[in-house]
Design a protein around this motif. Structure first.
Motif, mmCIF file in Angstrom:
data_model
loop_
_atom_site.group_PDB
_atom_site.id
_atom_site.type_symbol
_atom_site.label_atom_id
_atom_site.label_comp_id
_atom_site.label_asym_id
_atom_site.label_seq_id
_atom_site.Cartn_x
_atom_site.Cartn_y
_atom_site.Cartn_z
ATOM 1 N N VAL A 31 -22.501 -18.427 5.425
ATOM 2 C CA VAL A 31 -22.977 -17.667 4.269
ATOM 3 C C VAL A 31 -22.616 -16.213 4.493
ATOM 4 C CG1 VAL A 31 -24.990 -16.899 2.976
ATOM 5 C CG2 VAL A 31 -24.849 -19.255 3.761
ATOM 6 N N SER A 32 -21.837 -15.640 3.556
ATOM 7 C CA SER A 32 -21.407 -14.252 3.705
ATOM 8 C C SER A 32 -21.943 -13.360 2.597
ATOM 9 C CB SER A 32 -19.873 -14.172 3.703
ATOM 10 O OG SER A 32 -19.351 -14.676 2.488
ATOM 11 N N ASP A 33 -22.775 -13.905 1.706
ATOM 12 C CA ASP A 33 -23.353 -13.118 0.623
ATOM 13 C C ASP A 33 -24.261 -12.048 1.232
ATOM 14 O OD1 ASP A 33 -24.573 -12.042 -1.564
ATOM 15 O OD2 ASP A 33 -25.178 -13.962 -2.455
ATOM 16 N N PRO A 34 -23.968 -10.751 1.020
ATOM 17 C CA PRO A 34 -24.797 -9.709 1.642
ATOM 18 C C PRO A 34 -26.225 -9.696 1.124
ATOM 19 C CG PRO A 34 -23.245 -8.758 0.064
ATOM 20 C CD PRO A 34 -22.854 -10.192 0.254
ATOM 21 N N ARG A 35 -26.473 -10.348 -0.020
ATOM 22 C CA ARG A 35 -27.839 -10.393 -0.550
ATOM 23 C C ARG A 35 -28.684 -11.441 0.150
ATOM 24 N NH1 ARG A 35 -26.081 -11.489 -6.567
ATOM 25 N NH2 ARG A 35 -24.724 -12.832 -5.330
ATOM 26 N N ALA A 36 -28.043 -12.314 0.925
ATOM 27 C CA ALA A 36 -28.782 -13.382 1.603
ATOM 28 C C ALA A 36 -28.893 -13.058 3.087
ATOM 29 C CB ALA A 36 -28.064 -14.715 1.413
ATOM 30 N N HIS A 37 -30.102 -12.903 3.533
ATOM 31 C CA HIS A 37 -30.316 -12.582 4.932
ATOM 32 C C HIS A 37 -31.347 -13.533 5.516
ATOM 33 C CE1 HIS A 37 -28.048 -8.842 4.517
ATOM 34 N NE2 HIS A 37 -28.715 -8.612 3.407
ATOM 35 N N GLY A 38 -31.239 -13.754 6.829
ATOM 36 C CA GLY A 38 -32.269 -14.478 7.547
ATOM 37 C C GLY A 38 -32.579 -15.830 6.962
ATOM 38 N N ASP A 39 -33.846 -16.019 6.570
ATOM 39 C CA ASP A 39 -34.315 -17.319 6.104
ATOM 40 C C ASP A 39 -33.575 -17.784 4.857
ATOM 41 O OD1 ASP A 39 -36.083 -17.410 8.177
ATOM 42 O OD2 ASP A 39 -37.805 -16.713 7.018
ATOM 43 N N GLU A 40 -33.223 -16.851 3.954
ATOM 44 C CA GLU A 40 -32.543 -17.270 2.730
ATOM 45 C C GLU A 40 -31.165 -17.842 3.041
ATOM 46 O OE1 GLU A 40 -31.149 -15.594 -1.651
ATOM 47 O OE2 GLU A 40 -32.504 -14.412 -0.401
ATOM 48 N N ALA A 41 -30.420 -17.205 3.965
ATOM 49 C CA ALA A 41 -29.109 -17.728 4.353
ATOM 50 C C ALA A 41 -29.247 -19.116 4.959
ATOM 51 C CB ALA A 41 -28.433 -16.775 5.336
ATOM 52 N N ARG A 42 -30.255 -19.289 5.821
ATOM 53 C CA ARG A 42 -30.464 -20.601 6.431
ATOM 54 C C ARG A 42 -30.856 -21.639 5.383
ATOM 55 N NH1 ARG A 42 -30.875 -17.731 11.183
ATOM 56 N NH2 ARG A 42 -32.581 -16.386 10.529
ATOM 57 N N ASP A 43 -31.678 -21.229 4.424
ATOM 58 C CA ASP A 43 -32.080 -22.167 3.379
ATOM 59 C C ASP A 43 -30.886 -22.605 2.537
ATOM 60 O OD1 ASP A 43 -34.711 -22.216 4.125
ATOM 61 O OD2 ASP A 43 -35.358 -20.677 2.708
ATOM 62 N N ARG A 44 -29.950 -21.692 2.310
ATOM 63 C CA ARG A 44 -28.778 -22.042 1.513
ATOM 64 C C ARG A 44 -27.914 -23.075 2.241
ATOM 65 N NH1 ARG A 44 -26.628 -16.411 -1.302
ATOM 66 N NH2 ARG A 44 -28.504 -16.044 -2.533
ATOM 67 N N ILE A 45 -27.669 -22.833 3.527
ATOM 68 C CA ILE A 45 -26.888 -23.796 4.293
ATOM 69 C C ILE A 45 -27.629 -25.123 4.384
ATOM 70 C CG2 ILE A 45 -26.154 -24.352 6.647
ATOM 71 C CD1 ILE A 45 -24.127 -22.658 5.360
ATOM 72 N N ARG A 46 -28.928 -25.059 4.627
ATOM 73 C CA ARG A 46 -29.720 -26.296 4.718
ATOM 74 C C ARG A 46 -29.637 -27.078 3.404
ATOM 75 N NH1 ARG A 46 -34.115 -24.141 5.871
ATOM 76 N NH2 ARG A 46 -34.160 -24.483 8.133
ATOM 77 N N VAL A 90 -8.539 -18.274 7.887
ATOM 78 C CA VAL A 90 -9.479 -18.160 6.763
ATOM 79 C C VAL A 90 -8.927 -18.985 5.610
ATOM 80 C CG1 VAL A 90 -10.583 -16.629 5.088
ATOM 81 C CG2 VAL A 90 -10.250 -15.865 7.446
ATOM 82 N N ILE A 91 -9.684 -20.001 5.204
ATOM 83 C CA ILE A 91 -9.268 -20.827 4.061
ATOM 84 C C ILE A 91 -9.555 -20.114 2.753
ATOM 85 C CG2 ILE A 91 -9.705 -22.976 2.814
ATOM 86 C CD1 ILE A 91 -10.263 -24.321 5.475
ATOM 87 N N GLY A 92 -10.734 -19.526 2.645
ATOM 88 C CA GLY A 92 -11.084 -18.864 1.398
ATOM 89 C C GLY A 92 -12.409 -18.135 1.506
ATOM 90 N N VAL A 93 -12.627 -17.238 0.549
ATOM 91 C CA VAL A 93 -13.871 -16.477 0.469
ATOM 92 C C VAL A 93 -14.397 -16.608 -0.943
ATOM 93 C CG1 VAL A 93 -14.971 -14.218 0.705
ATOM 94 C CG2 VAL A 93 -13.074 -14.842 2.210
ATOM 95 N N GLY A 94 -15.654 -16.994 -1.077
ATOM 96 C CA GLY A 94 -16.280 -17.114 -2.384
ATOM 97 C C GLY A 94 -17.424 -16.130 -2.519
ATOM 98 N N GLY A 95 -18.122 -16.224 -3.655
ATOM 99 C CA GLY A 95 -19.232 -15.323 -3.891
ATOM 100 C C GLY A 95 -20.383 -15.538 -2.943
ATOM 101 N N MET A 96 -20.496 -16.744 -2.371
ATOM 102 C CA MET A 96 -21.648 -17.070 -1.536
ATOM 103 C C MET A 96 -21.294 -17.209 -0.053
ATOM 104 S SD MET A 96 -23.839 -17.198 -3.939
ATOM 105 C CE MET A 96 -25.244 -17.831 -3.064
ATOM 106 N N GLY A 97 -20.029 -17.575 0.257
ATOM 107 C CA GLY A 97 -19.722 -17.842 1.654
ATOM 108 C C GLY A 97 -18.254 -17.674 1.974
ATOM 109 N N LYS A 98 -17.949 -17.855 3.254
ATOM 110 C CA LYS A 98 -16.587 -17.745 3.755
ATOM 111 C C LYS A 98 -16.271 -19.039 4.489
ATOM 112 C CE LYS A 98 -13.719 -14.193 5.951
ATOM 113 N NZ LYS A 98 -13.761 -12.856 6.604
ATOM 114 N N VAL A 99 -15.062 -19.564 4.270
ATOM 115 C CA VAL A 99 -14.684 -20.861 4.835
ATOM 116 C C VAL A 99 -13.479 -20.672 5.753
ATOM 117 C CG1 VAL A 99 -14.036 -23.235 4.339
ATOM 118 C CG2 VAL A 99 -15.526 -22.007 2.758
ATOM 119 N N PHE A 100 -13.576 -21.251 6.943
ATOM 120 C CA PHE A 100 -12.521 -21.158 7.949
ATOM 121 C C PHE A 100 -11.948 -22.543 8.235
ATOM 122 C CE2 PHE A 100 -15.764 -17.967 8.816
ATOM 123 C CZ PHE A 100 -15.029 -16.790 8.949
#
Length: 700
Positions: free
Chosen positions: A46-61, A20-30
């Motif tokens: 994306v590890s933000d518990p407020r982001a699920h499904g389509d929103e998580a995909r939209d963030r990565i996109r 694990v490199i780091g954990v931020g407010g929005m995601g986790k980096v390995f």
């Protein structure tokens, strides 16, 4: 780095996850290694518990699109991704170098030449982002990799492509202290100026080794001149940082100006200079370049990004910093050293007043000079100061729900006269040329003498009670609306109706008058521009929601607030929107100077908004809704709240400088004669408060 946590995926695509490199407010980096060729990559989910499904995909996109639009310049390149996977993931180049935060934590503050060299290359990166219409929105020391070739920006997880709607569902995005005021407040479209602001704070961090000091509202502490305060900042960098971190987005310098200001640090001489060295005699300093507009040095290529730095490019770094970089480069990748990071933001300054300012914040509530009780129940009109032309005496007029308008001596609160009883007086009176005008609930409009309260005239407008009247001298008219949707103009001398205009619903508060136009707002969602002499419609603008905050003029703009939390800025002469700012709840209170609008909202906040572009400058959180228009006087803005308090705030920073405990809701706007502040409360009490004591926040 640390070992994988329980529940972490062991593999994503072709990448086996190692650490694990780091954990931020929005995601986790390995740290991942590709099984086909052993290539290392930073793999993000994306590890933000407020982001699920389509929103998580939209963030990565969105992050993928931002990085790919940059073409691998000034950042790590995309190596692989899978948006449809659960969780969606992204793999980018793994850069074997410390972040700026890690480097400073290990070595201390960087010398000025190294800071300027870094700042110039980051400004070049910002220029590249701007050319691709991207705002990073989270530039900070932990998102800058100090690669040997050049500093690189990482973490585009909340980057914004201009002209596209945000995909985030709630909350502000960014890092306190590094967010610009307009980003921290939210409600307005961001520009590239927000990244310049973050760069300025990052420059100060690199040169001082400290994160910024913050107020209680997560804004940077500012001095009496409104400049962001960074203790220990070298003087040679002061002007550069100040120019980047101005409160108003439109007042900040752009990336080109930062590049020009830092140019001396990019010459061969500056790179080879020892720590703490100053520019060569005859070379303008960064501060001088900002003041004089001096042209950059001969190596600057206008409109073209610089080539990657040669190996000597980081020679301005002290030897201890070079050793850290070499250590990162030479260690095995999956044995990357662990350094002690600095906290994300500094703790509140020890001993500082709650406002986070310079110690001149509130020490306790202020006692009134005098206080009187008006008749009736409830008070949400405002008092007015009026001068009697015959004697030159100024009186304070206030109406009550008992149907009486009273005049008081501002000095001691003695009642000088009262009107004969009429219907409830629920609206703020208007004053002109020795006459005070006011409507009452019985459907009458009254004109009384300021000198003795005698009746000049009274006319019936029943069955509807009027809103706050406004005097329009150019038309010789008193203009007011009513709950039936009518806007009327009455003759100032006799009360004769001159014209009327009908809207489709209740007229919201007083009209705004300037020149030949009157602007009226209605709950029918429209802002109207009417001719002051005839009442004929010139134009109308649809706000999309009921208007709750009456219109005010600010230069060539007219502003109004709506129940859905929007503040619309419309050209005063045509129905063209200039900008829209959004609070979190209904906006009922609005005051504007030619430069700044002060907004009160049901979200318990007072906002300061730049009139030029609608960008937020600061926000102050009270303990209840703010429904009365704030008063601006000198370097203070005074605002009342349903938390029973009248606040004195600094106009530059929003820091609290004093407070008055009213004991009931403060739903009326205060007025001042320069010595005292006069304010009413829901308990039907009118108080005179010492202006100097309230502004200074003295103890009772």
């Amino acid at each position: 780095m640390r070992d994988l946590d329980p529940g972490d995926p062991a593999r994503l695509g072709e990448y086996r996850l190692l650490r694990v490199i780091g954990v931020g407010g929005m995601g986790k980096v390995f740290l991942g290694r590709r099984t086909t060729d052993g290539l290392y990559a930073a793999v993000k989910i994306v590890s933000d518990p407020r982001a699920h499904g389509d929103e998580a995909r939209d963030r990565i996109r969105q992050e993928i699109e931002s990085i790919m639009r940059l073409g691998g310049v000034h950042t790590a390149r995309v190596r692989a991704f899978d948006i449809d996977h659960d969780p969606p993931w992204l793999a980018i180049d793994y850069l074997k170098a410390p972040t700026l935060q890690e480097l400073v934590a290990e070595t201390g503050a960087l010398p000025v030449p190294a800071v300027l060299s870094m700042a110039r290359r980051l400004a070049v990166a910002l220029r590249h982002l701007r050319s691709r219409s991207i705002v990073h929105r989270d530039i900070k020391p932990s998102n800058i990799i100090m690669d040997a070739s050049e500093p690189k920006l990482i973490d585009f997880g909340i980057a914004k492509e201009l002209g596209h709607e945000s995909i985030y569902s709630s909350g502000r995005k960014g890092t306190p202290g590094y967010m610009s005021p307009e980003q921290a407040i939210g409600g307005a479209l961001l520009t590239h100026a927000t990244d310049v602001y973050s760069l300025g704070v990052t420059i100060a961090f690199a040169a001082t080794g400290r994160h910024p000091q913050l107020t209680a509202t997560d804004m940077i502490v500012r001095d009496a001149d409104g400049r962001a305060r960074f203790d220990g900042l070298p003087e040679v960098l002061g002007e550069l940082v100040a120019a980047c971190t101005r409160v108003r987005a439109g007042d900040r310098i752009d990336a080109e100006a930062v590049i020009a200001a830092c140019e001396p640090a990019d010459t061969e001489h500056a790179n080879a200079a020892p720590a703490g060295a100053t520019p060569t005699p005859g070379e303008p300093s960064p501060a001088a370049r900002l003041r004089t507009g001096a042209p950059p040095g001969p190596r600057r290529a206008a409109g073209r990004d610089l080539a990657p730095l040669p190996p000597r490019a980081l020679a301005a770094l002290p030897s201890r910093a070079v050793r850290v970089l070499r250590d990162y480069a030479e260690r095995p990748t999956d044995a990357r050293p662990v350094v002690t990071p600095l906290p994300e933001v500094t703790a509140r300054v020890p001993g500082r007043a709650p406002d986070g300012g310079d110690g001149s914040g509130p020490a306790g509530p202020t006692e009134p000079r005098w206080r009187v009780r008006l008749g009736g129940n409830g008070y949400y009109a405002s008092p007015v100061l009026a001068e009697d032309p015959a004697t030159g005496r100024t009186v304070l007029c206030a109406g009550g729900h008992d149907g009486l308008l009273r005049a008081f001596d501002p000095a001691d609160g003695r009642e000088l006269w009262s009107s004969r009883r009429c219907g409830r007086i629920e609206r703020t009176p208007a004053v002109h040329d020795g006459t005070v005008y006011f409507p009452c609930s019985g459907g009458w409009v009254h004109a009384l003498s300021v000198g003795d309260g005698s009746v000049r005239w009274r006319v019936e407008t029943a069955p509807s009670a009027g809103t706050e009247p406004v005097v329009v001298p150019a038309a010789g008219a008193l203009v007011l609306g009513d709950v039936s949707g009518l806007v009327r103009a009455l003759d100032l001398d006799g009360g004769k109706e001159l014209w009327r205009f009908r809207t489709a619903n209740t007229v919201a508060g007083p009209v705004a008058a300037a020149g030949t136009l009157v602007h009226a707002a209605s709950w029918d969602h429209h802002l109207y521009a009417l001719r002051a002499d005839t009442g004929s419609e010139v134009w109308r603008y649809d706000t999309g929601a009921a208007i709750a905050a009456a219109p005010v003029r600010a230069g060539d703009l007219v502003l109004c607030g709506t129940v859905d939390g929007a503040v619309h800025a419309v050209d005063a002469h045509r129905p063209v929107r200039r900008w829209t700012f959004r609070a979190e709840r209904a906006v009922h209170a609005l005051t504007a100077t030619p430069d700044v609008a002060y907004i009160g909202s049901d979200d318990h906040r007072v906002y300061a908004i730049d009139v030029a572009d609608g960008q937020g400058m600061w926000t102050f959180t009270a303990g209840g809704p703010v429904r009365a228009a704030p008063l601006v006087h000198g370097d203070r803005v005074f605002a009342g709240s349903h938390d029973h308090t009248l606040y004195a705030l600094d106009t530059l920073s929003g820091a609290e400088r004093g407070r008055f405990a009213a004991g009931e809701w403060v739903d009326s706007s205060p007025v001042t004669d320069g010595t005292s502040l006069f304010a009413g409360d829901w308990g039907c009490r009118l108080a005179a408060i010492d202006l100097a004591a309230l502004s200074a926040g003295r103890r009772r």
